[in-house]
Each structure stands twice: as structure tokens, then as C-alpha cells.
Design a protein around this motif. Sequence first.
Motif, PDB file in Angstrom:
ATOM      1  N   TRP A  73      -6.767  -3.252  12.032  1.00 29.96           N
ATOM      2  CA  TRP A  73      -5.197  -3.460  11.613  1.00 29.96           C
ATOM      3  C   TRP A  73      -4.744  -1.966  11.194  1.00 29.96           C
ATOM      4  O   TRP A  73      -5.353  -0.869  10.438  1.00 29.96           O
ATOM      5  CB  TRP A  73      -5.065  -4.368  10.213  1.00 29.96           C
ATOM      6  N   THR A  74      -2.811  -2.015  11.328  1.00 29.68           N
ATOM      7  CA  THR A  74      -3.033  -0.521  10.657  1.00 29.68           C
ATOM      8  C   THR A  74      -2.726  -0.567   8.866  1.00 29.68           C
ATOM      9  O   THR A  74      -2.101  -1.841   8.790  1.00 29.68           O
ATOM     10  CB  THR A  74      -1.441  -0.413  11.411  1.00 29.68           C
ATOM     11  N   THR A  75      -3.144   0.161   8.092  1.00 30.49           N
ATOM     12  CA  THR A  75      -3.001   0.165   6.767  1.00 30.49           C
ATOM     13  C   THR A  75      -2.393   0.498   6.435  1.00 30.49           C
ATOM     14  O   THR A  75      -2.476   2.185   6.949  1.00 30.49           O
ATOM     15  CB  THR A  75      -4.593  -0.454   6.463  1.00 30.49           C
ATOM     16  N   GLY A  76      -1.996   0.343   5.156  1.00 34.35           N
ATOM     17  CA  GLY A  76      -1.345   1.865   4.198  1.00 34.35           C
ATOM     18  C   GLY A  76      -2.124   1.341   2.932  1.00 34.35           C
ATOM     19  O   GLY A  76      -3.037   0.710   2.163  1.00 34.35           O
ATOM     20  N   TRP A  77      -2.036   2.726   2.006  1.00 34.54           N
ATOM     21  CA  TRP A  77      -2.824   3.122   0.914  1.00 34.54           C
ATOM     22  C   TRP A  77      -1.817   3.986  -0.551  1.00 34.54           C
ATOM     23  O   TRP A  77      -1.820   4.782   0.116  1.00 34.54           O
ATOM     24  CB  TRP A  77      -4.198   3.273   0.574  1.00 34.54           C
ATOM     25  N   ALA A  78      -1.557   3.423  -1.300  1.00 27.35           N
ATOM     26  CA  ALA A  78      -1.423   4.557  -2.201  1.00 27.35           C
ATOM     27  C   ALA A  78      -1.473   4.218  -3.211  1.00 27.35           C
ATOM     28  O   ALA A  78      -2.000   3.358  -4.513  1.00 27.35           O
ATOM     29  CB  ALA A  78       0.998   4.077  -2.494  1.00 27.35           C
ATOM     30  N   ALA A  79      -1.383   5.901  -4.349  1.00 19.74           N
ATOM     31  CA  ALA A  79      -2.361   5.963  -5.684  1.00 19.74           C
ATOM     32  C   ALA A  79      -1.734   5.074  -6.382  1.00 19.74           C
ATOM     33  O   ALA A  79      -0.078   5.371  -6.813  1.00 19.74           O
ATOM     34  CB  ALA A  79      -2.622   7.235  -5.964  1.00 19.74           C
ATOM     35  N   GLY A  80      -2.157   4.905  -7.525  1.00 17.28           N
ATOM     36  CA  GLY A  80      -1.258   3.894  -8.277  1.00 17.28           C
ATOM     37  C   GLY A  80      -0.813   2.686  -7.889  1.00 17.28           C
ATOM     38  O   GLY A  80      -0.145   1.713  -9.094  1.00 17.28           O
TER      39      GLY A  80
END
Length: 309
Positions: free
Chosen positions: A202-209
Motif C-alpha cells: 500500500w502507499t503510506t504516509g507518516w507524520a511525527a506527532g
Amino acid sequence: MFSYWKPWRRRFISVFYYLLGIALVLIVCVVLSALQKLDGDRTEDMPGTDGTLRYFRELGLLTGSDAAQLQWWHGVNSRRALAQALSGPCHMIEADVNLRGHGLEEPIMAHPPDTDSDITLKDWLDEVKTSNKGIKLDFKSLEAVSPSLVLLEDMLAEPRRPVWINADILSGPGGTARPVDSQAFLSIVTALPVQTVLSLGWTTGWAAGGQNPGYSWDMVRLMEEKCGRLHHPVTFPVRAALLPQSFAQLSWLLQQSERYSLTVWTGRQDEVPLQDLKLYRKQLDGSRMYLDLPDSLKAELSVVSLEAE
């Protein structure tokens, strides 16, 4: 005289039967162990079974069935990087395939948006063939797949060498990149030899906090719908930072087929929840969970796993 020997005879008979019992137990244990090994060998020889671990065990480069032992070398998209990977201790070499720009339809080793490289896929494969490494080729565009698979024919003819074909075919948690068209991609790769490992993610994303959702039930069910009719081994690349929220969904997905496994990876800036990952290590079959993580993280995870025992 007979009364003298009678107790000794009874002792002798008791000892004899005692030793005979031990011998029978040992024989049963040896036979069961042999049958288990034979059953495991047969399972690994079955069509659609991932033979990656067995390949490296037969070369004496791995022991046991813990997929976390596998070592990776990433971003091998240049001649220099390839030389380093081939001389290094890794088992699997990962690289990106793209088409050269300027209207040329030549597959090269480059991560988009790059459309040029000092090494073509053909030359890259010729170098890898001289080694015992396995390969994982990552495709970000559908256009590069068909011409690349033509060049892969010789390597795919090798029945044992691990060849993984990777693409993100569905939108995943936080994903903003456009996935490769799943129907078109699968229609091409299903013609590959059945021992080829399809790495479908899957395409994914992640953001700190930030709020980072995990893999939802809709996402894993759609993936199972896409993969359920395949005959190849399938590994699902999953982002480590998103695993704590996704245990129920991903463990369910693995239960749908013995052909399935997970490959855990991480982004450079991701915060990896080691204490949460131990649940996966403890609850899931270690032969079906590859850890494509930096060595430092794998070492920490091993410590966490040992402390949990």
C-alpha cells in the motif's frame, strides 16, 4: 541356587525393559523429527511457497526458519552501489527500476523522479547473476514492468534464486502517492514462474506527532480480494510505524493463506515502536515475518523480544 538367581533375573528383566522403553522413545522421536523435516521440505517445494529462506539455508548462509535473519541492501541503483552490495554480507539486493527518459524505452536502475542512471537493468542483472544474492525489484510505474520482465527471463529460469517483484498496488494509511494500477500489474506478473515472490503493498504516509492511522479492515480485505486467487507467494510490505494500530487486521490477513508473509520496513524519519513490534514477533510465525529494518533497529528488537520471554 535358583532362589539366589531369581532376584537377579527379575532385576535384569526390569533393566532390559527399561532400556528398551528408552530406546523406543528415542526411535519415535527421531522418526517424528525426520517426518517433520520431510513435511517441511515438501511444503517448501509446493507451488506457491516462498523458498527464500530455504535457498539461503542450502547455501549455508542461514540457519533455522526465522525470516528476521535475512539481511538487505537498499537503493542499489548505481554501479558503485551494486559493487558494494555484491561484496557485502547481505542476502537480498533491493533496487528501483524506471525507464530512461528522452523517449527511450530502456529499463534502468533509478528511483523516480530520476530518469537516468549509469547502469541499465540488463547490465545490473548480468552482474548479479555471478553472485548468490537474491533480488527485489521495485516498480513505481506500470510502463517499466513488461520490458523489465523480458530481461529477467534468464534469472527467473533459475528455480531457487529468490526474485521478488514489488509494487504498491493500493492506497494505504496516509498514502498520497498514486499506486500502480493493480489490475494491470497483476495481469502481467501472474504470468511469472510460480516461485516468484510478489511483494504487494500500500502507499503510506507518516507524520511525527500526528494522528497516524493503521491499516484498516477495508484495506486488508481489499488486498486479500486482489491476492486470494493468485498462485504465487505474496509478501505484504508494511510500515513499522503503523503496525501497533494494525495487529488484528494484519494477523487476519496472514491467516487467509499459507502463501502470505509480511515484510516490515521503515521510513528514515519514522519513529519505530519497538515495544509494540514485540507483539508481532511473539504472536506470528517467525518464518512469515521479514524485518527489512536497519541493523541497529533489528538488534534492539531482538533485545526486546528476549526480555519479553
